[in-house]
Design a protein around this motif. Structure first.
Motif, PDB file in Angstrom:
ATOM      1  N   LEU A  10      -4.708   7.166 -17.536  1.00 21.75           N
ATOM      2  CA  LEU A  10      -4.917   7.161 -18.992  1.00 21.75           C
ATOM      3  C   LEU A  10      -6.207   6.429 -19.361  1.00 21.75           C
ATOM      4  O   LEU A  10      -6.981   6.885 -20.202  1.00 21.75           O
ATOM      5  CB  LEU A  10      -3.716   6.515 -19.665  1.00 21.75           C
ATOM      6  N   ILE A  11      -6.429   5.291 -18.679  1.00 25.24           N
ATOM      7  CA  ILE A  11      -7.653   4.530 -18.970  1.00 25.24           C
ATOM      8  C   ILE A  11      -8.889   5.331 -18.570  1.00 25.24           C
ATOM      9  O   ILE A  11      -9.915   5.370 -19.270  1.00 25.24           O
ATOM     10  CB  ILE A  11      -7.602   3.184 -18.222  1.00 25.24           C
ATOM     11  N   ALA A  12      -8.797   6.022 -17.399  1.00 25.13           N
ATOM     12  CA  ALA A  12      -9.939   6.817 -16.952  1.00 25.13           C
ATOM     13  C   ALA A  12     -10.223   7.957 -17.920  1.00 25.13           C
ATOM     14  O   ALA A  12     -11.386   8.292 -18.218  1.00 25.13           O
ATOM     15  CB  ALA A  12      -9.654   7.367 -15.544  1.00 25.13           C
ATOM     16  N   ALA A  13      -9.149   8.575 -18.436  1.00 27.07           N
ATOM     17  CA  ALA A  13      -9.343   9.660 -19.396  1.00 27.07           C
ATOM     18  C   ALA A  13      -9.974   9.153 -20.678  1.00 27.07           C
ATOM     19  O   ALA A  13     -10.870   9.782 -21.273  1.00 27.07           O
ATOM     20  CB  ALA A  13      -7.997  10.326 -19.693  1.00 27.07           C
ATOM     21  N   LEU A  14      -9.534   7.975 -21.109  1.00 25.72           N
ATOM     22  CA  LEU A  14     -10.105   7.402 -22.332  1.00 25.72           C
ATOM     23  C   LEU A  14     -11.594   7.084 -22.149  1.00 25.72           C
ATOM     24  O   LEU A  14     -12.426   7.310 -23.038  1.00 25.72           O
ATOM     25  CB  LEU A  14      -9.334   6.138 -22.718  1.00 25.72           C
ATOM     26  N   LEU A  15     -11.913   6.527 -20.968  1.00 25.16           N
ATOM     27  CA  LEU A  15     -13.326   6.225 -20.706  1.00 25.16           C
ATOM     28  C   LEU A  15     -14.172   7.493 -20.680  1.00 25.16           C
ATOM     29  O   LEU A  15     -15.313   7.519 -21.190  1.00 25.16           O
ATOM     30  CB  LEU A  15     -13.466   5.492 -19.368  1.00 25.16           C
ATOM     31  N   ALA A  16     -13.647   8.557 -20.075  1.00 28.41           N
ATOM     32  CA  ALA A  16     -14.397   9.813 -20.032  1.00 28.41           C
ATOM     33  C   ALA A  16     -14.635  10.368 -21.429  1.00 28.41           C
ATOM     34  O   ALA A  16     -15.733  10.867 -21.762  1.00 28.41           O
ATOM     35  CB  ALA A  16     -13.634  10.828 -19.174  1.00 28.41           C
TER      36      ALA A  16
END
Length: 255
Positions: A10-16
């Motif tokens: 989820l954090i990686a998706a938000l960063l992307a």
């Protein structure tokens, strides 16, 4: 363990998503700046075109520097004869005026340089006083001398006195036209009358005569009038007529 993996994803998706949104906003910002700059260039081009159109329409004056024009003074060249006929038909010879002329030089009668002038021979005029073989200059008497530049009171005699007989006929020294009566007074107040005779070359005043006429053409040797007697006013004087050039030069070379 499963929960931790989901959180990381989820954090990686938000960063992307954040990175994609930042890139998109940056692209939009650059696009807007380019559009504004294009609008400014277009506006300036339109202004320049309007200025040019106003100049051509005459609404605004376009000041252009004036060219300096150099004024060149025109030289006045006196007209010279194409040949020497003006001199030779009078009996003269065209030559440089540094040469000796036994008579008198006349200007503007010869072609070429101004120093080339017409030399008129001595004795170019006929005898003025009838009954005389030559034009004899009055010698000195109790009333003075008759030569050119002889002393007369406080001045000089700018004429030549030619010996004549009282009431003798006076002839024209050259062909020309009579140009009316003339008169002069001496320092003592005595008046002397006469007539003016001129041609294309010469101009003289003849005093102490009574002309037959004052106007009209005359031929060389033709009678102009008769000599007035001077003995009644000047006892002991030599009877004479007075010959004066109109420009007060010496007529001696012609007589």
């Amino acid at each position: 363990m499963m929960r931790m993996l989901l959180r990381v994803c989820l954090i990686a998706a938000l960063l992307a998503c954040y990175v994609l949104l930042s890139c998109a906003s940056e692209h939009e910002k650059r696009k807007g700046e380019e559009f504004q700059s294009n609008d400014k260039n277009a506006a300036s081009n339109i202004k320049v075109k309007r200025n040019n159109s106003t100049v051509h329409d005459g609404k605004s004056k376009l000041v252009t520097p004036r060219k300096k024009v150099k004024k060149i003074g025109s030289k006045i060249i006196s007209a010279r004869p194409k040949g020497d006929a003006s001199c030779t038909r009078l009996g003269g010879i065209c030559q440089p005026n540094r040469y000796i002329c036994q008579g008198r030089y006349l200007k503007d009668k010869c072609s070429g340089a101004k120093t080339r002038q017409c030399c008129m021979p001595v004795g170019a005029w006929s005898v003025l006083c009838a009954g005389h073989h030559n034009n004899r200059v009055r010698a000195c008497d109790v009333h003075g001398c008759g030569a050119f530049n002889s002393k007369r009171g406080n001045g000089l005699h700018k004429a030549v006195d030619l010996v004549c007989d009282d009431y003798g006929i006076v002839n024209a020294p050259f062909s020309g036209s009579l140009a009316g009566p003339v008169s002069r007074k001496d320092p003592a107040g005595n008046q002397f009358d006469g007539v003016k005779l001129l041609s294309d070359v010469h101009c003289v005043k003849i005093f102490n005569i009574r002309p037959y006429q004052y106007i009209g053409p005359v031929a060389q040797g033709e009678a102009l009038g008769y000599l007035l007697p001077l003995q009644e006013r000047f006892s002991g004087i030599t009877s004479h007529m007075e010959l004066q050039m109109c420009d007060s030069t010496d007529p001696s070379p012609f007589i």
